[in-house]
Design an enzyme around this catalytic site. Structure first.
Site, PDB file in Angstrom:
ATOM      1  N   ALA A 107       0.843  -1.198   0.000  1.00  0.00           N
ATOM      2  CA  ALA A 107       0.000   0.000   0.000  1.00  0.00           C
ATOM      3  C   ALA A 107       0.874   1.243   0.000  1.00  0.00           C
ATOM      4  CB  ALA A 107      -0.923   0.003   1.219  1.00  0.00           C
ATOM      5  N   ASP A 108       0.267   2.345  -0.367  1.00  0.00           N
ATOM      6  CA  ASP A 108       0.940   3.640  -0.286  1.00  0.00           C
ATOM      7  C   ASP A 108      -0.087   4.680   0.132  1.00  0.00           C
ATOM      8  OD1 ASP A 108       3.509   5.193  -0.977  1.00  0.00           O
ATOM      9  OD2 ASP A 108       1.926   6.364  -1.924  1.00  0.00           O
TER      10      ASP A 108
END
Length: 193
Positions: A67-68
């Site tokens: 994820a970011d």
């Protein structure tokens, strides 16, 4: 089948634990997170999640979750500040205004990739010098996109959000559970009545 978390974020591990998901391994990828010239925040965030998922070394049957989280003030990407002065600059720019927090999630199993991104609107109160300096002194700004974490002391600076609280923390649980299930991971298999 093993679940590999492609992130070193303790917040993401804590969020996954809330839905009974414990990664079998944690392998934070080492990628270049520099935005491309004129890259907008949402495509940048999605690209980062995708590149992180693809960079993690895993067996074909393993599931990789990456994820970011990106904070955006208009078209400006507010990354992780390197210094307290940069954190102050970010916080003052957002003071009294709305901004967007984008969290993109990518799940990979073999060559298949499932992706989602979540955009949440957040309003930060108008910060006094005393509030700004007190917050900076906590050190909580370090390693956090935009220079703050809503789950820590900065939560007192955020009077309003529209969207996903868990996405602002770093991992939208609804979307993450859906992606893991799509990849064949039994998210709710460990729950008992």
């Amino acid at each position: 089948m093993r679940l590999i978390l492609g992130s070193g974020s303790p917040r993401r591990r804590e969020l996954l634990a809330q839905i009974g998901v414990v990664p079998d391994d944690i392998r934070p990828p080492d990628i270049d997170e520099t935005p491309r010239k004129q890259e907008l925040p949402r495509p940048y965030c999605a690209r980062m999640a995708r590149e992180k998922a693809m960079a993690v070394v895993a067996d074909g049957g393993d599931i990789v979750l990456s994820a970011d989280t990106t904070v955006a003030l208009g078209r400006r990407i507010m990354g992780k500040p390197a210094t307290a002065a940069e954190a102050a600059e970010f916080l003052l720019a957002m003071s009294g205004r709305r901004h967007k927090v984008i969290t993109a999630v990518a799940v990979r199993r073999g060559e298949r990739l499932w992706e989602r991104d979540v955009v949440t609107s957040v309003r930060m109160k108008r910060l006094s010098d005393q509030e700004l300096n007190a917050y900076l002194a906590t050190g909580d700004w370090q390693g956090k996109a935009g220079g703050y974490g809503i789950q820590g002391p900065a939560g007192a600076l955020i009077p309003w959000i529209e969207g996903s609280f868990t996405a602002v923390v770093g991992l939208p649980l609804y979307e993450t559970a859906s992606l893991l299930q799509a990849a064949g991971y039994p998210v709710f298999g460990g729950w008992t009545e």
